[in-house]
Design a protein around this motif. Structure first.
Motif, short mmCIF file in Angstrom:
data_model
loop_
_atom_site.label_atom_id
_atom_site.label_comp_id
_atom_site.label_asym_id
_atom_site.label_seq_id
_atom_site.Cartn_x
_atom_site.Cartn_y
_atom_site.Cartn_z
N PRO A 8 7.44 -11.19 -3.59
CA PRO A 8 7.50 -10.52 -4.89
C PRO A 8 6.80 -9.16 -4.88
N MET A 9 7.43 -8.18 -5.44
CA MET A 9 6.87 -6.83 -5.42
C MET A 9 6.52 -6.32 -6.82
N MET A 10 6.86 -7.09 -7.87
CA MET A 10 6.57 -6.60 -9.22
C MET A 10 5.08 -6.39 -9.45
N ALA A 31 -6.30 -11.82 -8.13
CA ALA A 31 -7.25 -11.10 -7.28
C ALA A 31 -6.47 -10.69 -6.05
N SER A 32 -6.16 -9.41 -5.92
CA SER A 32 -5.32 -8.97 -4.81
C SER A 32 -5.74 -7.60 -4.31
N ALA A 33 -6.14 -7.56 -3.05
CA ALA A 33 -6.53 -6.29 -2.44
C ALA A 33 -5.33 -5.39 -2.22
N GLN A 34 -4.16 -6.00 -2.05
CA GLN A 34 -2.97 -5.17 -1.85
C GLN A 34 -2.63 -4.44 -3.14
N VAL A 35 -2.68 -5.16 -4.25
CA VAL A 35 -2.39 -4.52 -5.54
C VAL A 35 -3.46 -3.46 -5.84
N LYS A 36 -4.71 -3.86 -5.66
CA LYS A 36 -5.83 -2.93 -5.93
C LYS A 36 -5.68 -1.66 -5.10
N SER A 37 -5.34 -1.82 -3.83
CA SER A 37 -5.25 -0.65 -2.95
C SER A 37 -4.07 0.24 -3.34
N ALA A 38 -2.95 -0.38 -3.71
CA ALA A 38 -1.78 0.41 -4.13
C ALA A 38 -2.12 1.24 -5.37
N LEU A 80 -13.50 -10.71 -7.11
CA LEU A 80 -13.38 -9.61 -6.15
C LEU A 80 -12.56 -10.00 -4.93
N SER A 81 -11.46 -9.27 -4.69
CA SER A 81 -10.70 -9.46 -3.45
C SER A 81 -11.32 -8.56 -2.38
N ARG A 82 -10.82 -8.64 -1.17
CA ARG A 82 -11.42 -7.86 -0.06
C ARG A 82 -11.56 -6.39 -0.47
N ASP A 83 -12.69 -5.80 -0.09
CA ASP A 83 -12.99 -4.45 -0.61
C ASP A 83 -12.98 -3.38 0.48
N HIS A 84 -12.17 -3.57 1.53
CA HIS A 84 -12.14 -2.58 2.61
C HIS A 84 -11.66 -1.21 2.12
N THR A 85 -10.71 -1.21 1.19
CA THR A 85 -10.21 0.06 0.67
C THR A 85 -11.32 0.84 -0.01
N GLU A 86 -12.07 0.18 -0.87
CA GLU A 86 -13.14 0.87 -1.58
C GLU A 86 -14.16 1.42 -0.59
N ARG A 87 -14.56 0.60 0.38
CA ARG A 87 -15.57 1.04 1.35
C ARG A 87 -15.09 2.27 2.12
N MET A 88 -13.84 2.21 2.59
CA MET A 88 -13.38 3.30 3.45
C MET A 88 -13.11 4.57 2.66
N LEU A 89 -12.46 4.42 1.51
CA LEU A 89 -12.17 5.63 0.71
C LEU A 89 -13.47 6.31 0.27
N LEU A 90 -14.46 5.50 -0.09
CA LEU A 90 -15.75 6.05 -0.49
C LEU A 90 -16.37 6.83 0.67
N LEU A 110 0.84 -1.21 0.00
CA LEU A 110 0.00 0.00 0.00
C LEU A 110 0.87 1.26 0.00
N LEU A 111 1.94 1.23 0.80
CA LEU A 111 2.82 2.40 0.83
C LEU A 111 3.47 2.62 -0.54
N ALA A 112 3.80 1.55 -1.24
CA ALA A 112 4.42 1.71 -2.56
C ALA A 112 3.50 2.54 -3.46
N GLY A 113 2.19 2.27 -3.40
CA GLY A 113 1.25 3.03 -4.22
C GLY A 113 1.19 4.49 -3.81
N LEU A 114 1.17 4.70 -2.50
CA LEU A 114 1.08 6.08 -1.99
C LEU A 114 2.36 6.87 -2.31
N LEU A 115 3.50 6.23 -2.08
CA LEU A 115 4.78 6.95 -2.20
C LEU A 115 5.16 7.19 -3.65
#
Ligand code: S3P
Length: 449
Positions: free
Chosen positions: A125-127, A177-184, A203-213, A101-106
């Motif tokens: 793996p981080m690719m 299906a990856s919530a980490q990739v989706k969130s990044a 659909l992977s876990r959707d906590h990011t979508e719920r909270m950001l919304l 998640l930090l990789a996406g933010l940074l």
């Protein structure tokens, strides 16, 4: 490194217990709260080490995170554009979610950062995040992966994004299906010029979508596709007030322990039952476990329930397809369920397990065999033949993987003598009170000095 010794169960497991707050939701509350304009309240927070890694990283970039009580934090956010360059590398510990998640933010920041982690995390793996982030203009370098030539691992060196430049639009179809990739990808999209569209196979876990919304991000979802269009958005995330539900991934260890142990009945209160996370409950039911789920409304935009599991005769299951991402962290404990069911349980489509905190397919095969359970390791899963009668007392290495350590502890309740589980400090990453909780239900566990 702490070992634990688990003794054979002498009486049924009974009682009602809480579980730690949901680790996935905890990461998001801390990270998104740190980006909000204002003060967020995070209640019911249980300080697992992975969540603490996220808190430290956000504090190092200027968020003010204050303990209000043992279980409550306040987070004064910097605003989306107010993060400051940290003084040193950000240590993500054992937490893949923190790092990805930090990789996406940074990737979107005008300063340079380095993400480091423990030995286990530095093998992962981080690719899967670096690739799509680079495709929208991010500058990220990783270390070549020791065994996967096309991949990279931590340390990740990210940015800076040159002055006056921005990340671009991105339409990305993720092979996993990856919530980490989706969130990044979504976090980077908050800063991008252009639309982000992310599609995953299921659909992977959707906590990011719920909270950001809930915080006002310009996001919409249609099944496994999520779209974020910042055009016309003011770039403001509203602070949140969230009471984090209990972690269904932690509850799963206790529910399975009850399901496989004669005469047992265990209730876990306040558990998050977001449908993107409850595959394990469906598996328990399909395999014949006694299970009652009583809905208890919503907490922090997530459904919660009181869940009771009890022992019955279990039958083998077939686990594959779309349920796998919804039970991805629970597959190790599902292996313990399979070990005590009648017949052969086959788990397929779970190759993602090979790149978790350990190679969970290989590690589980070793653990099951150590207890005398007959199983085959397959490229994408396992076939497990249920074992009648007591298991063999074992000496098991957790490989530094919290979910392997806890699964071994549950299996050990059924051995004919004491089992030593090596390297159990890792349990604190997600379930710091695991040993105490199992003891409260009736298990005998020693933690030798
Ligand atoms: C998590 C997502 C899952 C899960 C991990 C936590 C999250 O990983 O295994 O424990 O909080 O986003 P993937 O997104 O890689 O499947």
């Amino acid at each position: 490194m702490t070992d634990i010794v688990v003794h054979p169960l002498r009486r049924p497991l009974t009682g009602g217990v809480p579980v730690p707050s949901d680790k996935s939701i905890g990461h998001r509350a801390l990270l998104f709260g740190a980006l909000a304009n204002g003060v967020s309240r995070i209640r019911g927070f249980s300080r697992g080490e992975d969540n603490v890694s996220t808190a430290r990283a956000m504090a190092a970039m200027g968020a003010e995170i204050t303990d209000v009580s043992e279980t409550e934090l306040s987070v004064k956010g910097t605003g989306l554009f107010g993060l400051r360059e940290p003084e040193g590398p950000l240590d993500c510990g054992n937490s893949g979610t923190t790092m990805r998640l930090l990789a996406g933010l940074l990737a979107a920041q005008p300063f340079k950062t380095t993400l480091i982690g423990d030995e286990t995390l530095c093998r992962r793996p981080m690719m899967r995040v670096v690739g799509p982030l680079r495709a929208r203009g991010a500058i990220i370098e990783g270390k070549p992966h020791p065994s996967k030539p096309d991949n990279v691992t931590a340390p990740l060196v990210i940015g800076p994004l040159p002055e006056g430049t921005h990340l671009g639009e991105l339409e990305y179809e993720s092979p996993v299906a990856s919530a980490q990739v989706k969130s990044a990808i979504l976090l980077s999209g908050l800063y991008a010029h252009g639309v982000t569209r992310f599609r995953e196979p299921s659909l992977s876990r959707d906590h990011t979508e719920r909270m950001l919304l809930a915080m006002g991000a310009p996001l919409r979802t249609v099944g496994p596709v999520v779209e974020l269009d910042p055009a016309g958005w003011k770039g403001v995330l509203e602070p949140i007030d969230v009471d984090i539900p209990g972690d269904v991934s932690a509850a799963a260890f206790l529910l399975v322990a009850a399901a496989i142990s004669e005469g047992s009945r265990v209730t876990v209160r306040g558990v998050g039952t977001n449908p993107t996370r409850t595959g394990v409950l469906e598996i328990l039911r399909d395999m014949g476990a006694g299970l009652e789920i009583v809905a208890r409304g919503e907490q922090g935009g997530e459904p919660v329930a009181e869940i009771t599991a009890w022992h019955t005769t279990l039958r083998a299951g077939r686990i594959g397809g779309e349920i796998v991402p919804r039970a991805i962290d629970e597959i190790p404990i599902v292996c313990a369920l399979a070990a005590r069911a009648e017949g052969e349980t086959v788990i397929t489509d779970a190759e993602e397990l090979r790149v978790k905190e350990s190679d969970r397919i290989a590690t589980m095969a070793v653990v099951l065999r150590a207890f005398g359970v007959d199983c085959d390791e397959r490229p994408d899963g396992l076939a497990i033949r249920g074992h009648k009668g007591a298991l063999r007392p074992a000496e098991v290495d957790s490989k530094g993987d919290h979910r392997i350590a806890m699964t071994a502890a549950v299996l050990a309740l059924h051995a004919s003598g004491p089992t030593r589980i090596k390297d159990c400090d890792c349990i604190a990453t997600s379930f710091p009170r695991f040993v105490g909780t199992l003891r409260a239900l009736g298990a005998e566990i020693d933690v030798p000095a």
